[in-house]
Design an enzyme around this catalytic site. Sequence first.
Site, PDB file in Angstrom:
ATOM      1  N   HIS A  11       0.820  -1.232   0.000  1.00 42.74           N
ATOM      2  CA  HIS A  11       0.000   0.000   0.000  1.00 42.74           C
ATOM      3  C   HIS A  11       0.845   1.269   0.000  1.00 42.74           C
ATOM      4  O   HIS A  11       0.603   2.183  -0.796  1.00 42.74           O
ATOM      5  CB  HIS A  11      -0.974  -0.028   1.176  1.00 42.74           C
ATOM      6  CG  HIS A  11      -1.861  -1.218   1.130  1.00 42.74           C
ATOM      7  ND1 HIS A  11      -2.688  -1.483   0.065  1.00 42.74           N
ATOM      8  CD2 HIS A  11      -2.013  -2.259   1.981  1.00 42.74           C
ATOM      9  CE1 HIS A  11      -3.325  -2.619   0.273  1.00 42.74           C
ATOM     10  NE2 HIS A  11      -2.930  -3.112   1.430  1.00 42.74           N
ATOM     11  N   CYS A  43      -8.023  -6.124   4.472  1.00 41.01           N
ATOM     12  CA  CYS A  43      -9.370  -5.985   5.048  1.00 41.01           C
ATOM     13  C   CYS A  43     -10.349  -6.945   4.379  1.00 41.01           C
ATOM     14  O   CYS A  43     -11.392  -7.271   4.934  1.00 41.01           O
ATOM     15  CB  CYS A  43      -9.860  -4.548   4.906  1.00 41.01           C
ATOM     16  SG  CYS A  43      -9.814  -3.963   3.211  1.00 41.01           S
ATOM     17  N   GLY A 112       7.068  -2.389   5.248  1.00 43.98           N
ATOM     18  CA  GLY A 112       5.870  -2.783   5.975  1.00 43.98           C
ATOM     19  C   GLY A 112       6.108  -3.368   7.343  1.00 43.98           C
ATOM     20  O   GLY A 112       7.038  -2.992   8.062  1.00 43.98           O
TER      21      GLY A 112
HETATM   22  C1  LIG Z   1      -6.101  -8.930   7.821  1.00 44.36           C
HETATM   23  C2  LIG Z   1      -5.751  -7.464   7.783  1.00 44.36           C
HETATM   24  C3  LIG Z   1      -6.761  -6.511   7.724  1.00 44.36           C
HETATM   25  C4  LIG Z   1      -6.433  -5.150   7.700  1.00 44.36           C
HETATM   26  N1  LIG Z   1      -7.449  -4.231   7.620  1.00 44.36           N
HETATM   27  C5  LIG Z   1      -7.142  -2.905   7.567  1.00 44.36           C
HETATM   28  C6  LIG Z   1      -8.183  -1.938   7.419  1.00 44.36           C
HETATM   29  O1  LIG Z   1      -9.374  -2.269   7.324  1.00 44.36           O
HETATM   30  N2  LIG Z   1      -7.824  -0.625   7.393  1.00 44.36           N
HETATM   31  C7  LIG Z   1      -6.516  -0.229   7.478  1.00 44.36           C
HETATM   32  O2  LIG Z   1      -6.238   0.982   7.421  1.00 44.36           O
HETATM   33  N3  LIG Z   1      -5.512  -1.137   7.617  1.00 44.36           N
HETATM   34  C8  LIG Z   1      -5.809  -2.460   7.661  1.00 44.36           C
HETATM   35  N4  LIG Z   1      -4.801  -3.384   7.800  1.00 44.36           N
HETATM   36  C9  LIG Z   1      -3.409  -2.920   7.957  1.00 44.36           C
HETATM   37  C10 LIG Z   1      -2.791  -2.654   6.600  1.00 44.36           C
HETATM   38  O3  LIG Z   1      -2.907  -3.773   5.775  1.00 44.36           O
HETATM   39  C11 LIG Z   1      -1.320  -2.284   6.767  1.00 44.36           C
HETATM   40  O4  LIG Z   1      -1.230  -1.150   7.587  1.00 44.36           O
HETATM   41  C12 LIG Z   1      -0.730  -2.016   5.387  1.00 44.36           C
HETATM   42  O5  LIG Z   1      -0.619  -3.224   4.688  1.00 44.36           O
HETATM   43  C13 LIG Z   1       0.633  -1.335   5.458  1.00 44.36           C
HETATM   44  O6  LIG Z   1       1.098  -1.181   4.152  1.00 44.36           O
HETATM   45  P1  LIG Z   1       2.649  -1.139   3.818  1.00 44.36           P
HETATM   46  O7  LIG Z   1       2.747  -1.032   2.349  1.00 44.36           O
HETATM   47  O8  LIG Z   1       3.307  -0.105   4.662  1.00 44.36           O
HETATM   48  O9  LIG Z   1       3.236  -2.503   4.355  1.00 44.36           O
HETATM   49  P2  LIG Z   1       2.960  -4.014   3.952  1.00 44.36           P
HETATM   50  O10 LIG Z   1       1.552  -4.203   3.559  1.00 44.36           O
HETATM   51  O11 LIG Z   1       3.472  -4.830   5.084  1.00 44.36           O
HETATM   52  O12 LIG Z   1       3.856  -4.241   2.651  1.00 44.36           O
HETATM   53  C14 LIG Z   1       5.255  -4.301   2.686  1.00 44.36           C
HETATM   54  C15 LIG Z   1       5.756  -4.808   1.369  1.00 44.36           C
HETATM   55  O13 LIG Z   1       7.169  -4.859   1.407  1.00 44.36           O
HETATM   56  C16 LIG Z   1       7.622  -6.079   0.827  1.00 44.36           C
HETATM   57  N5  LIG Z   1       8.939  -6.382   1.412  1.00 44.36           N
HETATM   58  C17 LIG Z   1       9.255  -6.504   2.722  1.00 44.36           C
HETATM   59  N6  LIG Z   1      10.558  -6.773   2.880  1.00 44.36           N
HETATM   60  C18 LIG Z   1      11.091  -6.814   1.627  1.00 44.36           C
HETATM   61  C19 LIG Z   1      12.396  -7.060   1.136  1.00 44.36           C
HETATM   62  N7  LIG Z   1      13.439  -7.292   1.939  1.00 44.36           N
HETATM   63  N8  LIG Z   1      12.584  -7.048  -0.205  1.00 44.36           N
HETATM   64  C20 LIG Z   1      11.540  -6.819  -1.052  1.00 44.36           C
HETATM   65  N9  LIG Z   1      10.289  -6.585  -0.622  1.00 44.36           N
HETATM   66  C21 LIG Z   1      10.054  -6.579   0.699  1.00 44.36           C
HETATM   67  C22 LIG Z   1       6.525  -7.069   1.176  1.00 44.36           C
HETATM   68  O14 LIG Z   1       6.528  -8.189   0.307  1.00 44.36           O
HETATM   69  C23 LIG Z   1       5.271  -6.219   1.037  1.00 44.36           C
HETATM   70  O15 LIG Z   1       4.733  -6.245  -0.264  1.00 44.36           O
HETATM   71  C24 LIG Z   1      -5.083  -4.742   7.782  1.00 44.36           C
HETATM   72  C25 LIG Z   1      -4.066  -5.711   7.830  1.00 44.36           C
HETATM   73  C26 LIG Z   1      -4.393  -7.054   7.821  1.00 44.36           C
HETATM   74  C27 LIG Z   1      -3.296  -8.075   7.843  1.00 44.36           C
END
Ligand SMILES: Cc1cc2nc3c(=O)[nH]c(=O)nc-3n(C[C@H](O)[C@H](O)[C@H](O)COP(=O)(O)OP(=O)(O)OC[C@H]3O[C@@H](n4cnc5c(N)ncnc54)[C@H](O)[C@@H]3O)c2cc1C
Length: 444
Positions: A11, A43, A112
Amino acid sequence: MSKIVLVGVNHAGTACANTLLDNYPEHELVIFDRNNNISYLGCGTALWIGRQIESPDGLFYASKDVFEAKNATVHIETEVTHIDFKEKKVTAKKKDGSEVTESYDKLVLATGSLPIQPKIDGVNLENVQSVKLFQDAVAANARMEDPTIKSVAVVGAGYIGVEIAEAMHRRGKKAYLFDVRDTSLCGYYDPELTKDMDDNLQKNGVELHLGESVLSIDGETKVTGITTDKGTYSVDMVVLAIGFVPNTSLGRDHLKTFGKSAAYLVDRHQQTSDSDVYAIGDCATVFSNALQDTAYIALATNAVRSGIVAAHNIAGTVIESNGVQGSNGISIFGYNMVSTGLTLRAATEAGFKAMVTEFEDLQRPAFMKENHSVKIRIVYDGETRRILGAQMASYEDISMGIHMFSLAIEQKVTIDHLKLVDIFFLPHFNQPYNYITMAAISAK
Ligand SMILES: Cc1cc2nc3c(=O)[nH]c(=O)nc-3n(C[C@H](O)[C@H](O)[C@H](O)COP(=O)(O)OP(=O)(O)OC[C@H]3O[C@@H](n4cnc5c(N)ncnc54)[C@H](O)[C@@H]3O)c2cc1C
Ligand SMILES: NC(=O)c1ccc[n+]([C@@H]2O[C@H](COP(=O)([O-])OP(=O)(O)OC[C@H]3O[C@@H](n4cnc5c(N)ncnc54)[C@H](O)[C@@H]3O)[C@@H](O)[C@H]2O)c1
């Protein structure tokens, strides 16, 4: 022209990539992600498992092809294994074992978070799982099809746990929900509201075990039970949902991190302690307007906004994050709860002389047929009178009301100011003496 390397494209990374590619095509963008899918909306996991939606197909909104069409270089299923911050080089390993190295002018870390693994026996048994990735959703869904899995223990009654327990129950499984704390959703609402969610879960058939510490997951190869400090329960599957930790293994030896969470410490431009490195989303800190301080709040909404902010700043358009309130919501068996900012407990723990005002009333005048009661609590600082948090709960859709409180916290509005705020009235929607005004007027 700069070369920007983005590590992680869920995201936060997607928002950053799209903002760069759509607004600043003159820069080169190289993207890495170790996963084989992009932008999965977690979600949707509970909605799909509980069959409130039939398929997960609509739960993605970005893809490798779309980024490539906008001229990005995209390495998916490629894990970044090392970053040389001095030489400004990223090394990654592809699925076939080969290595890729890319240099950067600016680096964005969007790696993430990871689900917390409790340090108890049995976490590696078959039928124990977390629900973070799309792959986890697929595995959990497949387990729902298995007739030998009749009962599920969900550990952690936070947002994921409560949603998954409802979903498993909807799929005909006996769902047990465990939490060390005395109520569900304790991080988001005060007990005066969570007791209604607890009643709602029990009334609908989820068996609650609150105030119980899980000591072990039992079984030889497969799960057969779960043991807490209060008893042993026979279950066929365990879902772990006890929170997230920021995934910062790549940079934590070089970049400043924050507090116990150890998230990358960023400023209001998403810049880390290394001026060529930005961090966004769940791996980074946020600025909490309620606390007026740095905090860690893992939410997709924060992730998206932080990605946009980082992209503009990297490309030379200086913008500052507004800070966040951690606004959130949940809907379980038709009961809706929304909150923003701090609970009374969190505000008190943060050192505020926290006070609360509350009110309960029908959404519409009593002469209107379709009508449910709404509960509201507003937390404020007894010294400055600044609004610090708000919570609302009802069988009505009260979700839009919380956005006003989010803005109020951001703009440091006082509880006294709220008393005379212009709130419209129409019987179809609300009451002339509405619960927001009445809660504010009742504030001591
Ligand atoms: C079941 C569930 C329901 C949720 N519902 C909600 C909701 O309703 N509303 C809301 O606001 N939030 C919700 N969340 C929380 C939300 O999903 C997270 O806050 C969000 O995914 C954060 O996004 P991000 O991109 O920062 O991190 P992440 O989604 O954790 O993505 C990190 C990315 O980095 C990649 N990555 C990590 N390390 C490496 C590496 N060394 N090399 C290459 N790639 C790497 C991973 O593969 C991943 O694609 C929910 C989470 C879950 C699990
Ligand atoms: N609707 C939404 O906005 C939504 C939905 C799902 C997830 N999320 C976000 O995703 C992140 C992760 O969600 P989550 O539900 O894993 O975390 P959470 O912080 O919402 O809840 C974790 C729960 O686990 C409990 N817990 C902690 N250690 C425990 C232990 N050893 N045994 C039993 N219980 C324990 C805590 O008391 C808490 O109730 C959160 O930041 C959450 O806000 C948001």
